[in-house]
Design an enzyme around this catalytic site. Structure first.
Site, PDB file in Angstrom:
ATOM      1  N   PRO A   1      32.003  21.065 -43.796  1.00 49.33           N
ATOM      2  CA  PRO A   1      33.015  20.298 -44.692  1.00 49.33           C
ATOM      3  C   PRO A   1      33.197  18.851 -43.950  1.00 49.33           C
ATOM      4  O   PRO A   1      33.613  18.776 -42.956  1.00 49.33           O
ATOM      5  CB  PRO A   1      33.927  21.065 -44.646  1.00 49.33           C
ATOM      6  CG  PRO A   1      33.621  22.600 -44.575  1.00 49.33           C
ATOM      7  CD  PRO A   1      32.459  22.214 -43.326  1.00 49.33           C
TER       8      PRO A   1
ATOM      9  N   SER B   1      22.103  15.363 -33.720  1.00 54.02           N
ATOM     10  CA  SER B   1      22.091  14.347 -32.812  1.00 54.02           C
ATOM     11  C   SER B   1      20.971  13.332 -32.939  1.00 54.02           C
ATOM     12  O   SER B   1      20.047  13.600 -33.505  1.00 54.02           O
ATOM     13  CB  SER B   1      22.138  14.898 -31.269  1.00 54.02           C
ATOM     14  OG  SER B   1      23.388  15.744 -31.213  1.00 54.02           O
TER      15      SER B   1
ATOM     16  N   LYS C   1      17.655  16.977 -32.699  1.00 56.52           N
ATOM     17  CA  LYS C   1      17.898  15.903 -32.334  1.00 56.52           C
ATOM     18  C   LYS C   1      16.772  14.617 -32.597  1.00 56.52           C
ATOM     19  O   LYS C   1      15.459  15.301 -32.482  1.00 56.52           O
ATOM     20  CB  LYS C   1      17.630  16.007 -30.669  1.00 56.52           C
ATOM     21  CG  LYS C   1      17.648  14.584 -29.941  1.00 56.52           C
ATOM     22  CD  LYS C   1      19.022  13.970 -29.716  1.00 56.52           C
ATOM     23  CE  LYS C   1      19.303  13.164 -28.740  1.00 56.52           C
ATOM     24  NZ  LYS C   1      19.906  13.656 -27.500  1.00 56.52           N
TER      25      LYS C   1
ATOM     26  N   ARG D   1      20.868  11.408 -38.024  1.00 54.32           N
ATOM     27  CA  ARG D   1      21.733  12.768 -38.201  1.00 54.32           C
ATOM     28  C   ARG D   1      21.710  13.300 -39.634  1.00 54.32           C
ATOM     29  O   ARG D   1      21.504  14.313 -39.758  1.00 54.32           O
ATOM     30  CB  ARG D   1      23.144  12.653 -37.590  1.00 54.32           C
ATOM     31  CG  ARG D   1      23.207  12.293 -35.897  1.00 54.32           C
ATOM     32  CD  ARG D   1      24.718  12.401 -35.599  1.00 54.32           C
ATOM     33  NE  ARG D   1      25.589  11.413 -36.050  1.00 54.32           N
ATOM     34  CZ  ARG D   1      25.986  10.240 -35.519  1.00 54.32           C
ATOM     35  NH1 ARG D   1      25.477   9.869 -34.209  1.00 54.32           N
ATOM     36  NH2 ARG D   1      26.805   9.640 -36.338  1.00 54.32           N
TER      37      ARG D   1
END
Lengths: 368, 368, 368, 368
Positions: free
Chosen positions: D353, D229, D159, D191
């Site tokens: 992916p 995140s 995070k 991220r």
């Protein structure tokens, strides 16, 4: 008793540092805080947790600074937050304090009193029982605030409980009929019962007019000063009565007006004029500095029309009507006052004329 | 040439019966329709199909009543719709007609001309090429409308194409660099190129100031009369130039003002005063009847502040900033005019001052 | 009679060129189209105009290619669109055709019949009258389709009218009590009346069980094959009955299953197995090619729980529960079938088990 | 060292009573809590305050029960919350504990370590500096957890901080170039930098492949175990590394799989099978009881297509793509596991992916 009014901009419901700094500077004594009313940045609907978050943050701060427990703070101070700062609005909170400093100057001066009902059971939410409990609490607050007549009451903010999905399921299992089996709708029921309670206390409605069958039906029955919210974060009705009284010291006074419909810009001008402020068409900076707080209650017109033309607020599947109307009224008020820190709250059923609502403002008294 | 202005409320983008009825009554001749500008009830974003739907409905009606093919109608008449009637706004459309009736009275009178560029290839959307094509088309329209100076142009509405996800994927596969690889952002790029085009045509910007590097950066470069939209439903820039000219017959004239920020209510009063209307604080019914159309372009202030206070429009994951700002400005304008049928369109980058926008209004000339 | 099934991806409700191309190629004769069922990219709620837009576009195309008037096409062909392609879903439409080619092979084969009720007056929407009219129309369709028993009916799609804000205001003014005075809620009432109608026609409910008091209350009363939608764009109930019959020619057959709850992935496997398809855990490409259409009706569990754990669909002020549940079920179905072109429609009150719903699929018969 | 896993359903981010009750019952010692990972009921976007609210609530509880200060708790324990429980998902949090009880049984067993980088300055967010700081912290965590090889790492949750409108305005005023001047986009940048950091630490990417120019461009460069995140509520990267190690005691082990696309239901079956669980097509109740936690990272395919068919997630102005894709993947996972308490997080750029993502699961070891 002296009343003071402090307004703080909110950047995040977890950040109450501006109030902490004010306390640290000695601008206000945390022990004198009697109520906090504010706008938080959530959606203002059932799943808006920004109200509870700010409550937790403020209660923590006040508890730390006063040595009280968080629980004791929450028991004593109504934290009344309306979510939703659509459009130009600014998340903020107004801290109302009462201390024993100063001497009354004999003019009408802001008087503040708070009251809490007992917890409202799920079965009573949106019912006559909530009306009566609210009325009793309002009368008690007036008495304690030495507000002499109902005409001196200009704003009564109530925050009441609403039903959660869990409570609804529980009641259904137990065979208990609730005012509504829809969480969103229960918020409206709670607001209406609170509004009838205020109207009863102030003589706007007679005891005979307090009928559940009039809820959402007879919109001629309303309070012109009640501003009612509801949310999952409270169990009792929390009430803040604001009026004027010659027995109070302090620099502030309050006024209010009913709003006829969503375009009633005249009511905004009128309430400002009641306080000695004149928008032409906008308050100038010195007048802006006098304005201390502004409260609006409003509603998307349920006829689907405003001045004879259709609006789309009631049919919009993406934006709740309350998000629409708050953004609209907030903008009109901010354009007149040049101040985006207005408390604009939707859900004005039986609070002011149907399709309109009400506006109240607190300003410093003009220099004499 | 005579200009007339007809405004219709829209209940559903598939229902154009009010225009059909007006044609049937002889209020307007469908062959004289040169442009339609309106607000539809969608979200006003990439996936708003209400604009295309209304276009199809109107084109069908006009084709039926004029004997033209639908294709010919769409080729000839710009249908410029902005989605999103947040808050108090009313879905509606304004039909602009030009015929050869009447005699010029020698005063400034509403003049209308339209123009279409060639289709803008995906690679040119949001680029200098779109700027130049727009400027050329605006100049051509002014010439044909006999608008003598740039100062007489008060509103230039442009609707340009934006990029779809499909086009972006195609370009990526072909190794072609587009102005943006985000459909929503491409709408903004298209608007900006159109705005620079209008500014270039009107001398608001010099040819040297037309630089792609200034897009979204140098907000001192703007047009004070351009109102640019974009959408998947057009392939070329469609342009409507509105100004005043002494060579025209008709009862209408137009004025405009820049808006300094979202709270610039003074600009609204000013544009009405330019047209002989005085809001105090709202237009009275006779004045309301004189107002024929009102156009606003606005923008959520990108600094995150309005008059020094934060707003939440840019951080809201549930409501697009354009939905917020349209609702806000629409309400302010409607409160002053008492009329919810305003064309309020977001996405005002380089269209009026940054953080503000512009307002234009058409009114019947006062009786003399 | 021979049935054929044609599925087209939709890029924009104004663009029906894939169907036009198929007609041009001779893949299908527009005169044989008896119904179109599809998913459009709107929000699927009251203000979703993508359904009406696609209807207008298709009716225009079919009228042009058959020489019928648009009006005649709309009178004859049910266009049943559900808005909302949340998550992985693809906007698409399935065109059902009936011609007189081919010879029955004696196995159960897809049989199709449509029916229209008379227009449903506003006062009858969501009432017993709508139930009875629907049942009558379903029975008539079965007869005409030579579907011999109720057990051979696998999917009955109904699209009924709902109430607009305007109709509600009108009824209120006229003192007429409607099933609901909330447009969103009226959509639900219309669906329920339609579902009871289907259940009555198929013997799933007895005449005694058709009681308005059971609406939204006794969820044990449901149809296992009814899929009911509603929208402002229709005035009558439009019905498509799909079943199997040995009297039909064609390559397709249909099956259905009830879904116990939102996680009932077993029902999806089961309906595929009924058609000779086996997902392990996903259909392989040859099997994918056999699948011709898939229909799901689903509902956010009103208890607030799924398998004992809470969900947040009913409390979300930003996303309607139907947008949540369509996205969820659409994803589960697509993950099993490897096909995102599923018709997944919310609002399954009394359509399949409460909290669940139903699934129907059409596939080519396996080669023998 | 022994690892334990405790999962709690969340009814409100201000209510952590289930954890309090578990502590009171002695189910877990609050001093052993090393990380909490969970789903909160907000929108999961920039203005989602439910993450910060739950963090405040948990930190308060743990501080009270351990005698630590709130500040010390937050410094020590990563609280990693992803907002958004669209569709069937349940708000919940998984508490990861490490104590010194038990003896290793010599089989691969869940190993847990946490790490914090230094605070990331605004200018470094989404940049190479954030990549390197993350990689260093991951390597340090592996060492401390005695996870012997990169192949034994199955899930790394990070995070990181994102940019607020205020920071962006400040940087602009100071002339500092940030990774993005859009708060929403900055979440993505943070991220991506975190994902590259994990990939670098685990050897999935070589040092030469760590290039800012590859961000959002070369999607072949990804980590198959990173779940990243970002949010305004943290200033440093907070990291939780989960893997298997024979040096640990405890009943749990972990596995993971990459997901090829949004419909890769096979990956869900495979990760369960890696843990000895077999869905046919759904886990049966005894197997459900073995499943302790499930983590999914996913992304709306940026090509606009899934298995060759268009989706509408990227064009929807009303629902953010992340709300769409979380609802879809959450439903697929829940349908296979019969458990709605999955951590499903959007924003999977360079995490698995492209167009797909990854899944990790923790289960009790099968009885031998």
């Amino acid at each position: 008793m002296r009343s003071t009014v402090h307004r703080f901009t909110l950047s995040d419901p977890g950040d109450v540092s501006p109030l902490a700094a004010a306390i640290d500077r000695g601008d206000l004594d945390p022990a004198t805080i009697v109520a906090v009313i504010g706008k938080t940045p959530g959606n203002g609907l059932v799943n808006d947790y920004t109200r509870g978050y700010l409550t937790q943050s403020l209660a923590l701060l006040i508890a730390e600074r006063t040595g009280q427990t968080r629980h004791a703070v929450v028991e004593r101070v109504p934290f009344i937050f309306s979510g939703g700062t659509e459009g130009v609005l600014t998340p903020h909170y107004t801290v109302l304090c009462v201390d024993d400093q100063g001497t009354p100057d004999g003019t009408p001066t802001l008087a503040i009193a708070t009251a809490f009902t007992a917890p409202i059971p799920a079965a009573d939410i949106g019912r006559r029982a909530q009306v009566l409990a609210t009325a009793e609490a309002v009368r008690d607050a007036m008495r304690r605030a030495r507000i002499e007549s109902a005409a001196d009451v200009h704003f009564v903010q109530v925050k009441g409980p609403c039903l959660t999905a869990a409570q609804i399921a529980e009641a259904k299992a137990a065979g208990v009929a609730l005012a509504s089996d829809n969480p969103d709708k229960s918020m409206a029921y709670s607001r209406v019962a609170s509004a009838f309670g205020v109207a009863l206390a102030l003589g706007e409605l007679s005891p005979e007019q307090i009928e559940e069958t009039a809820f959402f039906r007879d919109f001629e029955r309303y309070s012109g000063v009640a501003s009612c919210s509801s949310g999952v974060e409270v169990q009792a009705n929390e009430i803040v009565v604001l009026g004027n009284s010659r027995h109070w010291a302090g620099d502030y006074r309050i006024a209010h007006r009913e709003m006829r419909d969503a375009l009633d810009i005249g009511a905004i001008h009128a309430v400002l004029e009641d306080l000695g402020l004149r928008a032409a068409p906008q308050l100038d900076p010195p007048q802006q500095a006098q304005l201390a707080a502004l409260f609006v209650k409003c509603e998307a017109d349920r006829t689907g029309l405003i001045r004879g033309q259709p609006h789309t607020m009631l049919n919009d599947g993406d934006m709740n009507p309350q998000r629409h109307i708050r953004g609209a009224l907030g903008a009109i008020v901010a354009a007149v006052t040049a101040d985006t820190r207005a408390f604009v709250s939707g859900g004005a059923e039986h609070q002011g004329p149907d399709g309109g609502g009400l506006i109240a403002a607190i300003a410093r008294k003009p220099r004499r």
